[in-house]
Write a protein that holds these residues in place. Sequence first.
Motif, mmCIF file in Angstrom:
data_model
loop_
_atom_site.group_PDB
_atom_site.id
_atom_site.type_symbol
_atom_site.label_atom_id
_atom_site.label_comp_id
_atom_site.label_asym_id
_atom_site.label_seq_id
_atom_site.Cartn_x
_atom_site.Cartn_y
_atom_site.Cartn_z
ATOM 1 N N ALA A 61 -41.857 2.018 19.244
ATOM 2 C CA ALA A 61 -41.379 2.833 17.792
ATOM 3 C C ALA A 61 -41.168 1.849 16.856
ATOM 4 O O ALA A 61 -41.612 1.861 15.803
ATOM 5 N N LEU A 62 -40.277 0.927 17.201
ATOM 6 C CA LEU A 62 -40.048 -0.075 16.162
ATOM 7 C C LEU A 62 -41.484 -0.949 15.789
ATOM 8 O O LEU A 62 -41.536 -1.387 14.688
ATOM 9 N N ALA A 63 -42.116 -1.216 16.851
ATOM 10 C CA ALA A 63 -43.281 -1.880 16.501
ATOM 11 C C ALA A 63 -44.333 -1.237 15.539
ATOM 12 O O ALA A 63 -45.141 -1.721 14.889
ATOM 13 N N ALA A 64 -44.082 0.173 15.624
ATOM 14 C CA ALA A 64 -44.933 1.074 14.720
ATOM 15 C C ALA A 64 -44.272 1.173 13.380
ATOM 16 O O ALA A 64 -44.854 1.996 12.279
ATOM 17 N N GLY A 65 -43.133 0.221 13.067
ATOM 18 C CA GLY A 65 -42.480 0.639 11.748
ATOM 19 C C GLY A 65 -41.437 1.602 11.614
ATOM 20 O O GLY A 65 -40.806 1.699 10.567
ATOM 21 N N ILE A 66 -40.823 2.123 12.591
ATOM 22 C CA ILE A 66 -39.801 3.118 12.625
ATOM 23 C C ILE A 66 -38.226 2.051 12.651
ATOM 24 O O ILE A 66 -38.345 1.347 13.561
ATOM 25 N N THR A 67 -37.369 2.270 11.890
ATOM 26 C CA THR A 67 -36.252 1.424 11.957
ATOM 27 C C THR A 67 -35.364 1.621 12.990
ATOM 28 O O THR A 67 -35.442 2.833 13.534
ATOM 29 N N ALA A 68 -34.685 0.836 13.566
ATOM 30 C CA ALA A 68 -33.795 0.860 14.637
ATOM 31 C C ALA A 68 -32.859 2.019 14.321
ATOM 32 O O ALA A 68 -32.489 2.826 15.360
ATOM 33 N N ALA A 181 -44.745 10.297 14.450
ATOM 34 C CA ALA A 181 -44.949 10.837 13.085
ATOM 35 C C ALA A 181 -43.649 11.837 12.573
ATOM 36 O O ALA A 181 -43.161 11.792 11.470
ATOM 37 N N ALA A 182 -43.036 12.332 13.457
ATOM 38 C CA ALA A 182 -41.866 12.896 13.020
ATOM 39 C C ALA A 182 -40.608 12.006 12.648
ATOM 40 O O ALA A 182 -39.987 12.270 11.818
ATOM 41 N N LEU A 183 -40.704 11.001 13.294
ATOM 42 C CA LEU A 183 -39.671 9.883 12.960
ATOM 43 C C LEU A 183 -39.790 9.250 11.542
ATOM 44 O O LEU A 183 -39.331 9.150 10.750
#
Length: 419
Positions: A61-68, A181-183
């Motif tokens: 998720a983080l690699a996909a651009g979601i922040t921690a 996508a939800a994130l």
Amino acid sequence: MALLLVSGLGSPALAETPVVTLASAAPIQSVRPETRPSSVERVSADQDGLEAWVTAFRAKALAAGITAEIYDRAMRGVTYDPAIVRRDRNQAEFTKTIWDYLETAVSPARIRNGQAALARQDAALTQIEAQYGVEKEILTAIWGLESAYGAVRGNTEILSAMATLAYDARRAAFFEAQVLAALRILQDGHTTQGNLRGSWAGAMGHTQFMPTSWQDHAVDFDGDGKRDIWSDDPRDALASAAAYLRANGWVTGQPWGVEVRLPGGFDYASARRETMRLPSAWARLGVRDVNGQPVPDHGRASILLPAGHTGAAFMIFDNFEVLESYNTADAYVIGVGHLADRIAGGPGLAGGWPTSDRALTFDERIELQERLTAAGFDTQKIDAKIGPLTINAVRRYQQATGRVPDGYASLGVLESLRR
């Protein structure tokens, strides 16, 4: 529901009375399930296993651009629900007979409620139809099957549901994409986590959009600056469904299908999706509507026999396939199309159904596919879904054994294979 290879998401709504995905999303693709991350492969399917999956998925998720911060806050409370896994394997559009499904999907109450819902939203639906070219009765019917015209939008916490299904691994790649996508929806501030509630498979709002479908197709119809499918106002959701169908190739003015009568001596081997002719060509072979009139040339069409040669027959057009992008089950598409016709004041179906038959159980559908494949009629998948591949395998078996080649996967076919 608008999603990719998630069938039956409109089905919770079929408790309309009060009033699911066959949901699938744009254009239909095949998503091959991936295994769980190696770090949790040996963990049992339970809450501990899901939490291990959440920990392992964090890096992706983080690699996909979601922040921690977003990931940790949103995923902190997800819970494993084995009932969701069971529902994913037994969706109504695939596990009921079509006549039982339609009895609920196109009930008198749902028709009346649909006519009332269309009247309430007529100004918006008329404008949406003009803008996107999708008939307002079709949009109303989708609204009716997906959420009982907004009354049953689902109250499942979708991050938990989609994490459960991603961890389950049968369709991991698809549901991992939905979680991401939800994130992103949360991270970009489009709605709050409290609003991320919907069906057992993660579909949300009046027209049950999956998160990726929201990303790709949701629109701000009411002009308030938000693509809001979650509020009580259905206009953005209805316009988003229209945008979705247009993006998948909806042909304005073309019917989804027309009920037809087949002549004596009809070649049932030609009742297959691959055999397409103009209605005028079908008419020369004796295929006409239930009133005996040739069907107008709306475009090339094929003949569909959802319950075999003793049940109702339909001439289906390209728009049938477009509706399949919303939900892949034939029963769902026929339900939407026929409900739309009834909302518009059309008649009920004229053809009968083989009501003495019963639906095959999950185990029987697996057995049917295994026995067909073992007998040399490869279904290509052993997944308990009676889709075009299995129907074609049944038809080849019927042809080889001197039966009417209508492709109907009945208990009689299974019993014949057993013998």
